[in-house]
Design an enzyme around this catalytic site. Structure first.
Site, PDB file in Angstrom:
ATOM      1  N   LYS A   1      24.518  -3.688  39.111  1.00 35.59           N
ATOM      2  CA  LYS A   1      24.735  -2.959  37.834  1.00 35.59           C
ATOM      3  C   LYS A   1      24.685  -3.865  36.837  1.00 35.59           C
ATOM      4  O   LYS A   1      25.547  -5.113  36.986  1.00 35.59           O
ATOM      5  CB  LYS A   1      26.363  -2.100  37.828  1.00 35.59           C
ATOM      6  CG  LYS A   1      26.765  -1.353  36.783  1.00 35.59           C
ATOM      7  CD  LYS A   1      27.762  -0.523  36.935  1.00 35.59           C
ATOM      8  CE  LYS A   1      28.229   0.235  35.927  1.00 35.59           C
ATOM      9  NZ  LYS A   1      29.665   0.992  36.209  1.00 35.59           N
TER      10      LYS A   1
ATOM     11  N   SER B   1      28.983   5.961  35.325  1.00 37.17           N
ATOM     12  CA  SER B   1      28.232   4.597  34.754  1.00 37.17           C
ATOM     13  C   SER B   1      27.213   4.000  35.492  1.00 37.17           C
ATOM     14  O   SER B   1      26.596   3.081  35.097  1.00 37.17           O
ATOM     15  CB  SER B   1      29.417   3.988  33.870  1.00 37.17           C
ATOM     16  OG  SER B   1      30.256   3.364  34.813  1.00 37.17           O
TER      17      SER B   1
ATOM     18  N   SER C   1      32.961   6.188  38.337  1.00 36.05           N
ATOM     19  CA  SER C   1      31.767   5.668  38.056  1.00 36.05           C
ATOM     20  C   SER C   1      30.882   4.822  39.364  1.00 36.05           C
ATOM     21  O   SER C   1      29.829   4.805  39.440  1.00 36.05           O
ATOM     22  CB  SER C   1      31.916   4.418  37.153  1.00 36.05           C
ATOM     23  OG  SER C   1      32.090   5.184  35.779  1.00 36.05           O
TER      24      SER C   1
END
Length: 532
Positions: free
Chosen positions: A118, A199, A223
């Site tokens: 990420k 997210s 998330s």
């Protein structure tokens, strides 16, 4: 920032990627792959290590295959848009790891395994770390995050950075999960008009689409588990402190944690072990001493549900009857495997949600300002106040949603304030002592299970996300572990089941998750459908 593109015109993303017909320029070098067929879809870490040992293909060949699969699926084809940037040094790293294998040295199960991070996780290389924000589009951290150091030492290849909800979806109201100013909108690989959720959207979508073997996400509340559920993969949200957060762009010191996302429980467990460690730069990791394991696969037991007492959290029930039906089948399976179930209606007092939100605001301002300072004197923005000002003058950042949470955080006092200290103490008391710990001890539970969320909604930049249900909050607010596994499908869309419990019970949760996975086999590769 440009990804490395294949010169292939044929959409080989359907099943097999034929290598040797093309080349890709990375880091100024052109690497020709051998004429080998590699079945990338649903390949596991064990499959890859067996192939390396047999000499079926090299680490460079596999890495090239993934680079070109990203080009074929993420940039072209379905245009999944889950990867912000491919590591220009990926093939050079693969070559070094190949040389180690040729010399008889393997660093373990993650040796030569491609991993996507990420893009709120620092790497000290040719890739910026952006949090999806145009303010950090050219921000190059001064060192690797601790977890990246661990992955590199384990032999993993940092293949690239995944798109995310900008600032980990804690910037403003009515946001669309998977959208960022840098990366645009990530799509759900099952149905491209649907949202990838949470997210860590790009991490979930990329690993589901077989663009890497393991992805790393981060979670403050939902998330990791939500994008794992919506993209049909396994996600582990560990106990806060099991994996260091230093070098990870923060929201909440109390609740943030990175975690692995993979297509199988076994691969997620391997990824988890590669990232743990006590880091002096993150005081939360000190609590993990004598609570970690070098090998979490030792706890994977196909009969792991037998004799367990499982709480059935009914809080999410009633919001979506289709999910309720799939969850009822999951509970029936759990019972059939010899587990005893006890229905749980409530886990923590309602006011804990408001307290958690306040803690996030306090810690967001403090954490972001400290992170910007870590970038040195050339940091693109130096304070939350600077960031707010940047967004106001930028022509992209505020076009779909506002920055209310940044503005609210900016108004908070520092972490020495009485308001913060009292709010934190009360939130932890209600979420832990009067929450998960109390419920589990009163009912003598090994774990609690619940529906992770609703089927993926249609992406909507006007009205934002359309969450119907979720079960991430009890574990997230307490800082306790949570694992989601594929539970079934609602039409073409996957849904997941969460398994959570008390602090440091990852081995127990993995045992239960593996037993459920092996007994049900719900994971199916996505079809990249244009519509339901």
């Amino acid at each position: 920032m440009k990804k490395c593109h294949s010169i292939l015109s044929t959409p080989f993303w359907v099943s097999l990627l034929i290598l040797g017909l093309f080349s890709c320029t990375t880091g100024g070098q052109v690497t020709e792959a051998s004429a080998t067929l590699i079945e990338l879809e649903e390949i596991t870490i064990a499959d890859i290590q067996e192939a390396y040992a047999a000499g079926t293909y090299s680490i460079q060949t596999l890495t090239q295959a993934y680079v070109d699969r990203i080009a074929a699926i993420d940039d072209a084809g379905p245009m999944l848009n889950s990867v912000i940037i491919v590591n220009p040094d990926a093939l050079a790293i693969a070559a070094k790891l190949d040389a180690e294998l040729a010399a008889g040295k393997s660093r373990g199960p993650m040796h030569g395994i491609p991993v996507i991070l990420k893009d709120n996780i620092d790497t000290h290389d040719k890739m910026p770390t952006t949090a999806g924000s145009r303010a950090l589009a050219n921000s190059f951290p001064l060192q690797d995050s601790y977890l990246v150091k661990q992955l590199r030492e384990a032999g993993a290849i940092i293949l690239g950075k995944a798109n995310l909800s900008e600032w980990a979806n804690f910037r403003g109201e009515m946001s669309s999960s998977g959208w960022s100013g840098v990366g645009g909108q990530t799509k759900n690989p099952y149905v491209l008009t649907r949202n990838p959720c949470g997210s860590s959207a790009g991490s979930g979508a990329s690993v589901s689409a077989n663009l890497a073997v393991v992805a790393v996400g981060t979670e403050t509340n939902g998330s990791i588990v939500c994008p794992s559920h919506a993209n049909g993969v396994v996600g582990i949200k560990p106990t806060v402190g099991l994996i260091s957060r230093s070098g990870v762009i923060p929201i909440s010191f109390t609740q943030d944690t990175p975690g692995p996302m993979a297509r199988t429980v076994r691969d997620a467990a391997i990824g988890l072990a590669a990232m743990i460690g006590i880091d002096p730069a993150d005081s939360k990791t000190l609590d993990s001493e004598n609570k970690t394991y070098d090998d979490y696969t030792q706890f994977l037991n196909a009969d792991g549900l037998k004799g367990k007492r499982i709480g059935i959290y009914t809080g999410p029930a009633g919001a979506n009857f289709k999910v309720d039906s799939v969850f009822a089948e999951a509970v029936a399976f759990i019972k059939s495997q010899g587990a005893e179930t006890i229905e749980i209606e409530d886990i923590a007092p309602r006011q804990v949600g408001g307290l958690s939100f306040e803690i996030m605001l306090f810690e967001y301002k403090d954490g972001l300002n400290k992170y910007f300072a870590s970038l040195g004197p050339d940091a693109p923005v130096k304070t939350v106040e600077d960031l707010i000002a940047f967004n106001k003058q930028d022509d992209v950042e505020l076009q779909y949603f506002n920055q209310k949470y940044l503005e609210m955080a900016q108004e908070k006092e520092d972490l020495t304030s009485v308001a913060y200290q009292e709010t934190l103490a009360e939130m932890l008391r209600l979420s832990q002592e009067e929450g998960l710990d109390k419920v589990m001890e009163e009912h003598n539970l090994h774990a609690i299970v619940a529906s992770t969320g609703s089927p993926a909604w249609t992406t909507d930049w006007v009205n934002g996300d359309h969450f119907q249900l979720g079960s991430s909050s009890p574990a997230a607010r307490a800082g306790y572990p949570n694992i989601t596994v594929p539970m079934g499908f609602v039409g073409e869309l996957p849904v997941g089941m969460s398994i959570f419990g008390q602090a440091w019970t990852e081995p127990l949760l993995l045992e239960i998750a593996y037993a459920f996975e092996q007994g049900t086999k719900h994971r199916k590769a996505p079809k990249f459908l244009e519509k339901d």
